[in-house]
Design a protein around this motif. Structure first.
Motif, PDB file in Angstrom:
ATOM      1  N   LEU A  37       0.840  -1.206   0.000  1.00  0.00           N
ATOM      2  CA  LEU A  37       0.000   0.000   0.000  1.00  0.00           C
ATOM      3  C   LEU A  37       0.877   1.259   0.000  1.00  0.00           C
ATOM      4  CD1 LEU A  37      -2.844  -1.058   2.477  1.00  0.00           C
ATOM      5  CD2 LEU A  37      -2.864  -1.090  -0.024  1.00  0.00           C
ATOM      6  N   LEU A  38       1.957   1.230   0.789  1.00  0.00           N
ATOM      7  CA  LEU A  38       2.859   2.389   0.793  1.00  0.00           C
ATOM      8  C   LEU A  38       3.571   2.530  -0.544  1.00  0.00           C
ATOM      9  CD1 LEU A  38       4.508   2.424   4.332  1.00  0.00           C
ATOM     10  CD2 LEU A  38       2.591   3.734   3.472  1.00  0.00           C
ATOM     11  N   THR A  39       3.906   1.388  -1.159  1.00  0.00           N
ATOM     12  CA  THR A  39       4.551   1.453  -2.473  1.00  0.00           C
ATOM     13  C   THR A  39       3.630   2.139  -3.479  1.00  0.00           C
ATOM     14  OG1 THR A  39       5.753  -0.571  -1.970  1.00  0.00           O
ATOM     15  CG2 THR A  39       5.641   0.078  -4.283  1.00  0.00           C
ATOM     16  N   TYR A  40       2.349   1.772  -3.421  1.00  0.00           N
ATOM     17  CA  TYR A  40       1.403   2.445  -4.323  1.00  0.00           C
ATOM     18  C   TYR A  40       1.305   3.941  -4.012  1.00  0.00           C
ATOM     19  CZ  TYR A  40      -0.237  -1.368  -7.161  1.00  0.00           C
ATOM     20  OH  TYR A  40      -0.293  -2.356  -8.103  1.00  0.00           O
ATOM     21  N   GLU A  41       1.405   4.278  -2.743  1.00  0.00           N
ATOM     22  CA  GLU A  41       1.364   5.703  -2.392  1.00  0.00           C
ATOM     23  C   GLU A  41       2.555   6.436  -3.003  1.00  0.00           C
ATOM     24  OE1 GLU A  41       1.666   6.728   1.744  1.00  0.00           O
ATOM     25  OE2 GLU A  41       0.787   8.696   1.435  1.00  0.00           O
ATOM     26  N   VAL A  42       3.730   5.840  -2.887  1.00  0.00           N
ATOM     27  CA  VAL A  42       4.934   6.480  -3.446  1.00  0.00           C
ATOM     28  C   VAL A  42       4.782   6.641  -4.954  1.00  0.00           C
ATOM     29  CG1 VAL A  42       7.424   6.280  -3.758  1.00  0.00           C
ATOM     30  CG2 VAL A  42       6.382   5.508  -1.627  1.00  0.00           C
TER      31      VAL A  42
ATOM     32  N   PHE B 172       5.513  10.686  -6.283  1.00  0.00           N
ATOM     33  CA  PHE B 172       6.217  11.065  -7.511  1.00  0.00           C
ATOM     34  C   PHE B 172       5.409  12.105  -8.294  1.00  0.00           C
ATOM     35  CE2 PHE B 172       8.920   7.201  -7.149  1.00  0.00           C
ATOM     36  CZ  PHE B 172      10.143   7.810  -7.354  1.00  0.00           C
ATOM     37  N   LEU B 173       4.089  11.931  -8.290  1.00  0.00           N
ATOM     38  CA  LEU B 173       3.241  12.873  -9.012  1.00  0.00           C
ATOM     39  C   LEU B 173       3.385  14.277  -8.423  1.00  0.00           C
ATOM     40  CD1 LEU B 173       1.153  12.614 -11.326  1.00  0.00           C
ATOM     41  CD2 LEU B 173      -0.627  12.559  -9.602  1.00  0.00           C
ATOM     42  N   GLU B 174       3.315  14.354  -7.093  1.00  0.00           N
ATOM     43  CA  GLU B 174       3.471  15.650  -6.435  1.00  0.00           C
ATOM     44  C   GLU B 174       4.843  16.235  -6.740  1.00  0.00           C
ATOM     45  OE1 GLU B 174       2.148  15.682  -2.135  1.00  0.00           O
ATOM     46  OE2 GLU B 174       1.892  13.578  -2.568  1.00  0.00           O
ATOM     47  N   ALA B 175       5.879  15.424  -6.500  1.00  0.00           N
ATOM     48  CA  ALA B 175       7.244  15.927  -6.639  1.00  0.00           C
ATOM     49  C   ALA B 175       7.547  16.273  -8.091  1.00  0.00           C
ATOM     50  CB  ALA B 175       8.235  14.896  -6.119  1.00  0.00           C
ATOM     51  N   GLY B 176       7.046  15.454  -9.018  1.00  0.00           N
ATOM     52  CA  GLY B 176       7.363  15.663 -10.423  1.00  0.00           C
ATOM     53  C   GLY B 176       6.777  16.956 -10.962  1.00  0.00           C
ATOM     54  N   PHE B 177       5.607  17.334 -10.472  1.00  0.00           N
ATOM     55  CA  PHE B 177       4.972  18.541 -10.996  1.00  0.00           C
ATOM     56  C   PHE B 177       5.150  19.756 -10.095  1.00  0.00           C
ATOM     57  CE2 PHE B 177       2.927  15.230 -13.461  1.00  0.00           C
ATOM     58  CZ  PHE B 177       2.895  15.800 -14.717  1.00  0.00           C
ATOM     59  N   LEU B 178       5.671  19.516  -8.883  1.00  0.00           N
ATOM     60  CA  LEU B 178       5.842  20.633  -7.958  1.00  0.00           C
ATOM     61  C   LEU B 178       6.837  21.664  -8.498  1.00  0.00           C
ATOM     62  CD1 LEU B 178       5.073  21.566  -5.008  1.00  0.00           C
ATOM     63  CD2 LEU B 178       7.341  20.738  -4.383  1.00  0.00           C
ATOM     64  N   GLY B 179       7.925  21.171  -9.106  1.00  0.00           N
ATOM     65  CA  GLY B 179       8.932  22.086  -9.644  1.00  0.00           C
ATOM     66  C   GLY B 179       8.323  23.044 -10.648  1.00  0.00           C
ATOM     67  N   VAL B 180       7.536  22.480 -11.577  1.00  0.00           N
ATOM     68  CA  VAL B 180       6.898  23.322 -12.588  1.00  0.00           C
ATOM     69  C   VAL B 180       5.880  24.257 -11.942  1.00  0.00           C
ATOM     70  CG1 VAL B 180       5.427  23.299 -14.640  1.00  0.00           C
ATOM     71  CG2 VAL B 180       7.286  21.644 -14.414  1.00  0.00           C
ATOM     72  N   MET B 181       5.161  23.742 -10.955  1.00  0.00           N
ATOM     73  CA  MET B 181       4.152  24.566 -10.290  1.00  0.00           C
ATOM     74  C   MET B 181       4.797  25.769  -9.599  1.00  0.00           C
ATOM     75  SD  MET B 181       1.672  23.353  -7.194  1.00  0.00           S
ATOM     76  CE  MET B 181       0.821  24.538  -6.180  1.00  0.00           C
ATOM     77  N   LEU B 182       5.903  25.547  -8.890  1.00  0.00           N
ATOM     78  CA  LEU B 182       6.496  26.628  -8.103  1.00  0.00           C
ATOM     79  C   LEU B 182       7.450  27.497  -8.914  1.00  0.00           C
ATOM     80  CD1 LEU B 182       7.308  24.822  -4.735  1.00  0.00           C
ATOM     81  CD2 LEU B 182       5.360  26.269  -5.269  1.00  0.00           C
TER      82      LEU B 182
ATOM     83  N   ILE C 162       6.337   7.695 -14.532  1.00  0.00           N
ATOM     84  CA  ILE C 162       7.106   8.561 -13.631  1.00  0.00           C
ATOM     85  C   ILE C 162       8.373   9.034 -14.325  1.00  0.00           C
ATOM     86  CG2 ILE C 162       8.499   8.565 -11.530  1.00  0.00           C
ATOM     87  CD1 ILE C 162       6.412   6.651 -10.324  1.00  0.00           C
ATOM     88  N   LEU C 163       9.056   8.100 -14.980  1.00  0.00           N
ATOM     89  CA  LEU C 163      10.308   8.474 -15.651  1.00  0.00           C
ATOM     90  C   LEU C 163      10.032   9.502 -16.731  1.00  0.00           C
ATOM     91  CD1 LEU C 163      12.009   4.968 -15.785  1.00  0.00           C
ATOM     92  CD2 LEU C 163      12.753   6.967 -14.472  1.00  0.00           C
ATOM     93  N   MET C 164       8.870   9.383 -17.385  1.00  0.00           N
ATOM     94  CA  MET C 164       8.545  10.329 -18.460  1.00  0.00           C
ATOM     95  C   MET C 164       8.338  11.736 -17.905  1.00  0.00           C
ATOM     96  SD  MET C 164       6.287   7.982 -21.001  1.00  0.00           S
ATOM     97  CE  MET C 164       4.931   9.113 -20.997  1.00  0.00           C
ATOM     98  N   TYR C 165       7.506  11.861 -16.868  1.00  0.00           N
ATOM     99  CA  TYR C 165       7.265  13.237 -16.416  1.00  0.00           C
ATOM    100  C   TYR C 165       8.436  13.799 -15.631  1.00  0.00           C
ATOM    101  CZ  TYR C 165       4.934  11.418 -12.082  1.00  0.00           C
ATOM    102  OH  TYR C 165       4.603  10.785 -10.915  1.00  0.00           O
TER     103      TYR C 165
END
Lengths: 468, 335
Positions: free
Chosen positions: A97-102, A107-117, B313-316
Motif C-alpha cells: 500500500l505504501l509502495t502504491y502511495e509512493v 512522484f506525481l506531487e514531486a514531479g509537478f511541484l517544480g513546474v508549479m512553483l 514517472i520516468l517520463m514526467y
C-alpha cells in the motif's frame, strides 16, 4: 520494567513524529486544491485578485510542502527502525500500500511541484494549470493510500495468517476495508476544514491590521463558503464514522463514552463530562444525560452500548485520554459550525468585513482545524490500543528491541530538531501571511535553468522582475 | 510459475536506489560544495540548479524504502533495525537539508547564513550517514532467521566509517560536475578546479574498498576471485580506470556535459561492483532475496502497479528536467 519503558518511549516517539507530520500534509491537501481552484478561476476570469492570491498561497504552500516531505520520509523509515515486529508481521499488506502511495502520489506531487512553483514563465498557462492540478491530485491520492493502510490496521480483513505472518488474500477487501470509506471522508473533510480555517484566519489578520485588500476579502469569502459546506458535512460524516466504529471496534466507543458497566440493564446515558479512572473502573465526577448515549449510538431508547467492563482489563484502551480528546474534537467542530453560520449570516447582511468581533473569532479559530484533527487522530489511535493491528498484533509485540537508552536519545533528537526546524518553518509561514497578497515581488518570473520561454505573449508586461 | 517475483523486485529496488544515489547524490554534493563557495549570489545559483527537482530526487529514497517494505518485509525490518542509528542520523540530516531549500529564501538576509549552515550540515550528515549505513550493511548483519540478533552499535566499525568518507567524495564529485553543466563563468571555473582532486579522492576510495572487502569478507573474495567469475567481472575495474582517465581529459579540455555523464558512469560502475559482491544476498552475509521474500500475493500486487507506473514517472520526471534545462544565471529564481 525496562521493557515497558522502552515500548512507551517508542510509542511516544511515533506519536510525536506522526503528530508533527500530519499537520503539514493536512494543510498541503487543502492548499493544493485551493491553489488549483484559484488558478482555474484566474484562467477563467482573468481577475488579478486570483493571480495574486495564487502566488501568495503558493509560497506558503512551498514552505509547508517541504516540511511535509522531510517529516514524511521519517515515517517511511521509522516502521523499520522502530517497529520491526510490525513490519515483519504486516509488511506484506502495509508495504504494497505504501509502495502504491509512493508511485501514484509522491512522484506525481514531486514531479509537478517544480513546474508549479518555478515554472510560471517557462510553460504555457494551460500546462502550468495542469501541473497545479497534478500536485493537488497527488495529495488526494496520497491520502487515499495512507488511510487505506491505516484503516486496514484498524479493521483488518482480506488476509490469512500463516506461520505468524499476514498473507494477503483479497486486495479489494484489504484496500476497501470496513472503516476506510468513513475514515477517508472524515480525514479529507478535516484537511479542507483545517485549511479553510487557516485561510480565513489569515484574511482576518490582514483585515484586523487595517489592510483590507480585495485579495483579503476574497480569501475570507471563499474560506467561509468552504466552511459552510464542510463543517456541517463533517458532523454527519463523523457520526457515520462513529457508528462504523461501534460495529467494528466496540471497546473504542466504550472508552470514548467513558461507559463502564451494563449490569443495570438501563439504556446508556451520555456522559458530557467526567474523569474516566482506569484503575477504579469507573468515570468519576460525571455529568450525564440519561438515555442519550443509546439514542445517539444505537438510535434506540433501550438498547445499551458496549461497556468497558465487558472487555478484559488488558484489552481496554485508555479511556481517560480518548474521552477527552474526543470531546475536544467535537467541541471544536461545534465552534466551526458556529463560525460558518455567523460568518455567512454577516455576509448576507453585508457586514462581513467590518465586524471586528467576528474577525477576532475567525483569527482565534485559525488553528482549531488542526487541533481538532490531532485530537481526532489521538482518539482513533489510542482507542485502538492495545492493538497495533486490531485483534491481530499487540503494540507491545510490534516494537524493535531497542534499549530505553537508545530510544531516549533518538526521541530527544527528534524533539529538539522538530521543534527547532518546524517551529522556524511555521514562523516563516506566519511572516509570509503577514506580508499579505499582492506583494510587488510576488509574481514569479523566470526560474532556475534556461531563459524564459517566449511562448507566453506580453502578459508579463505588468509583472515585475523578482528579487530575493 | 512465470516471472521470478523476488528477482524482479530486487532489480526494481536496486534501480530505485541507484536513481536515488545519482539524483540526490548531486543535490547533496551541492550542499557539500557550499563549503568551498562563500559568495552568496553564487550559492543562490547553486541552490537554484536543483531547487525544482530535489524533492523528486529524494522520492527515490522513499521508493527504495517502500519497495523493500513491500517485497521483502523481513529484510526491511531486520536491516532497518540494525542500522537504526545511522538511518536516523540520515533522516535528521535530510530534514535540515530539505527545509533549507525553502527557508534560506524566506529568512531575513542577516539570518540566511543559519540556513546555509543547515544546508551544509544536513548534506554532510546525510551523506556520511548513508555511507556508514552502506558500510554497515556490506559488512553483514546479525540475523537469526526471524529477528535482528545483534547490538545497537554493530554497524560502527572502521570499515563503515571509511565508507561514510568515501561517499562524501562520490556525492561531491556528482555535485561539482552537475554544476559544471548547469553554471557558467567564475563558478563553473571553480568547479573545474575542484573536480580533479575530488575524482582522485574517489578513485583512491574505490581502490581501497576493492582491496578491503575481499580481504575482510571471504565470501566477497570468493565471488570475485574464482574462475570464471574473474573473467566476467574483470571489465568492471578496467572500465573504472578507463572512465577515470576519460574524465580527467574531459576536465582538462573543459567539456560541459561530458564530465557529469562520466561521473554517472563511474558511480554506476561502483554500484555494479557492490552488486556483484553481494548478489543475491539481501541481509548480508547469508540471507538471499528468496529467503526473506514477501508472499507472492504481495509482490505480485505491488509489481503490477510498479511496472505500469514507473515508466510514466520516468517520463514526467524527464519532462520536468527538460523544462528547467540549460544554464542557471544570477537572478533566476521564483523566491
Amino acid at each position: 520494567m525496562l521493557g515497558i519503558e522502552a515500548i512507551d518511549l517508542a510509542r511516544v516517539q511515533f506519536a510525536f513524529t506522526i503528530s508533527f507530520h500530519i499537520i503539514f500534509p493536512a494543510i498541503t491537501i487543502g492548499l493544493a486544491s485551493y491553489l488549483a481552484v484559484l488558478e482555474g478561476l484566474w484562467l477563467k476570469t482573468q481577475r488579478d485578485t486570483y493571480r495574486h492570491l495564487y502566488h501568495f498561497w503558493s509560497k506558503i504552500f512551498a514552505v509547508n510542502f517541504a516540511m511535509g516531505v522531510v517529516s514524511g520520509i521519517v515515517m517511511a523509515y521509522q516502521f523499520g527502525t522502530h517497529w520491526s515486529g510490525f513490519s515483519a508481521f504486516a509488511g506484506s499488506v502495509t508495504g504494497p500500500l505504501l509502495t502504491y502511495e509512493v508511485l501514484t502520489a509522491f512522484f506525481l506531487e514531486a514531479g509537478f511541484l517544480g513546474v508549479m512553483l518555478f515554472g510560471w514563465e517557462r510553460v504555457g498557462r494551460g500546462l502550468h494549470f495542469f501541473a497545479t492540478c497534478m500536485v493537488a491530485l497527488g495529495t488526494l491520492v496520497s491520502m487515499f493510500w495512507i488511510l487505506s493502510s491505516n484503516s486496514w490496521m484498524q479493521t483488518p480483513q482480506g488476509h490469512d495468517i500463516v506461520n505468524g505472518v499476514v498473507i494477503p488474500v483479497d486486495w479489494m477487501k484489504i484496500v476497501f476495508n470496513p472503516s476506510f470509506p468513513y475514515r477517508l471522508a472524515h480525514m479529507a473533510l478535516a484537511a479542507f476544514l483545517s485549511t479553510a480555517l487557516f485561510v480565513a484566519a489569515s484574511a482576518a489578520w490582514l483585515l484586523l491590521k487595517g489592510r483590507p485588500s480585495p485579495e483579503a476579502r476574497t480569501m475570507l469569502s471563499m474560506a467561509l463558503l468552504m466552511l459552510a459546506i464542510t463543517a456541517p458535512l463533517q458532523a454527519v460524516v463523523g457520526d457515520l464514522h462513529g457508528l462504523n466504529t461501534l460495529e467494528h471496534q466496540p471497546a473504542k466507543i466504550a472508552a470514548i463514552e467513558g461507559h463502564w458497566d451494563n449490569s443495570s440493564g438501563e439504556p446508556t446515558p451520555l456522559i458530557l463530562f467526567g474523569w474516566p479512572d482506569m484503575a477504579g473502573e469507573e468515570t468519576r465526577f460525571k455529568l450525564e444525560i440519561p438515555v442519550l448515549g443509546s439514542l445517539l449510538l444505537q438510535h434506540s431508547l433501550t438498547e445499551q452500548i458496549p461497556a468497558l467492563k465487558e472487555f478484559a482489563p488488558e484489552d481496554r484502551p485508555n479511556s481517560t485520554i480518548v474521552f477527552w480528546s474526543f470531546r475536544l474534537m467535537v467541541g471544536l467542530g461545534v465552534l466551526m459550525i458556529v463560525l460558518a453560520i455567523v460568518g455567512n449570516t454577516l455576509r448576507v447582511k453585508r457586514r462581513l468585513f467590518e465586524s471586528r468581533r467576528f474577525l477576532l473569532f475567525t483569527l482565534c479559530m485559525g488553528p482549531a482545524g488542526l487541533v481538532a484533527l490531532l485530537a481526532g487522530w489521538f482518539t482513533t489511535e489510542v482507542g485502538r490500543q492495545p492493538w497495533v493491528v486490531y485483534g491481530l498484533l499487540r503494540t507491545a509485540d510490534a516494537a524493535s528491541a531497542h534499549s530505553a537508552v537508545h530510544l531516549s536519545i533518538s526521541l530527544t533528537a527528534f524533539v529538539v530538531v522538530y521543534l527547532a526546524v518546524f517551529g522556524t518553518g511555521v514562523i516563516y509561514m506566519m511572516h509570509l501571511v503577514n506580508k499579505g497578497p499582492g506583494d510587488p515581488s510576488a509574481p514569479a518570473l523566470g526560474g532556475p535553468g534556461h531563459h524564459r520561454t517566449p511562448a507566453r505573449p506580453l502578459s508579463a508586461a505588468n509583472e515585475t522582475q523578482t528579487t530575493h | 510459475m512465470g516471472i521470478d517475483l523476488s528477482l524482479t523486485w530486487a532489480i526494481i529496488i536496486l534501480f530505485g536506489l541507484m536513481m536515488y544515489v545519482v539524483m540526490d547524490g548531486f543535490d547533496l554534493g551541492i550542499g557539500l560544495l557550499f563549503l568551498r563557495v562563500h559568495d552568496e549570489p553564487e550559492r543562490d545559483i547553486m541552490m537554484n540548479t536543483v531547487a525544482p527537482v530535489w524533492d523528486g530526487n529524494e522520492t527515490w529514497l522513499v521508493l527504495g524504502g517502500a519497495g523493500l517494505f513491500a517485497a521483502f518485509p523481513l529484510a526491511y525490518a531486520v536491516v532497518l533495525e540494525a542500522l537504526a542509528i545511522p538511518l536516523i542520523v540520515m533522516l535528521l540530516g535530510l530534514i535540515f537539508r530539505g527545509v533549507a531549500f525553502e527557508f534560506r529564501f524566506k529568512a531575513s538576509p542577516e539570518r540566511r547564513h543559519v540556513w546555509d549552515k543547515a544546508f551544509i550540515g544536513g548534506s554532510l550528515l546525510a551523506t556520511v550517514a548513508q555511507g556508514v549505513a552502506l558500510g554497515g550493511y556490506i559488512q553483514g548483519i546479525a540475523f537469526d532467521g526471524v529477528h535482528f540478533s545483534g547490538g545497537a552499535l554493530d554497524w560502527l566499525t572502521p570499515f563503515s566509517l571509511f565508507c561514510g568518507i568515501g561517499l562524501l567524495f562520490a556525492y561531491a564529485l556528482l555535485g561539482s560536475t552537475w554544476l559544471i553543466m548547469k553554471t557558467e563563468g567564475a563558478l563553473q571555473q571553480r568547479m573545474y578546479r575542484i573536480t580533479k582532486p575530488l575524482m582522485l579522492g574517489l578513485l583512491v576510495m574505490i581502490a581501497l574498498v576493492s582491496v578491503w572487502t575481499p580481504l575482510a569478507y571471504p565470501n566477497i573474495a570468493a565471488r570475485w576471485f574464482s574462475l570464471p567469475n574473474l573473467l566476467w567481472f574483470l571489465p568492471v575495474p578496467l572500465l573504472v580506470m578507463l572512465v577515470g582517465w576519460w574524465l580527467w581529459r574531459a576536465i582538462t579540455f573543459q567539456d560541459t556535459a561530458l564530465p557529469f555523464v562520466l561521473v554517472l558512469a563511474l558511480v554506476f560502475l561502483g554500484y555494479s561492483g557492490l552488486g556483484i559482491s553481494l548478489w543475491p544476498t539481501i541481509i548480508p552475509p547469508d540471507a538471499s532475496i528468496w529467503q526473506v521474500a514477501a508472499p507472492a500475493q504481495s509482490q505480485g500486487f505491488a509489481l503490477v502497479g510498479t511496472l505500469f507506473i514507473l515508466p510514466i514517472i520516468l517520463m514526467y520526471t524527464a519532462w520536468s528536467y527538460y523544462v528547467f534545462r540549460g544554464k542557471v544565471k544570477s537572478g533566476d529564481a521564483y523566491h
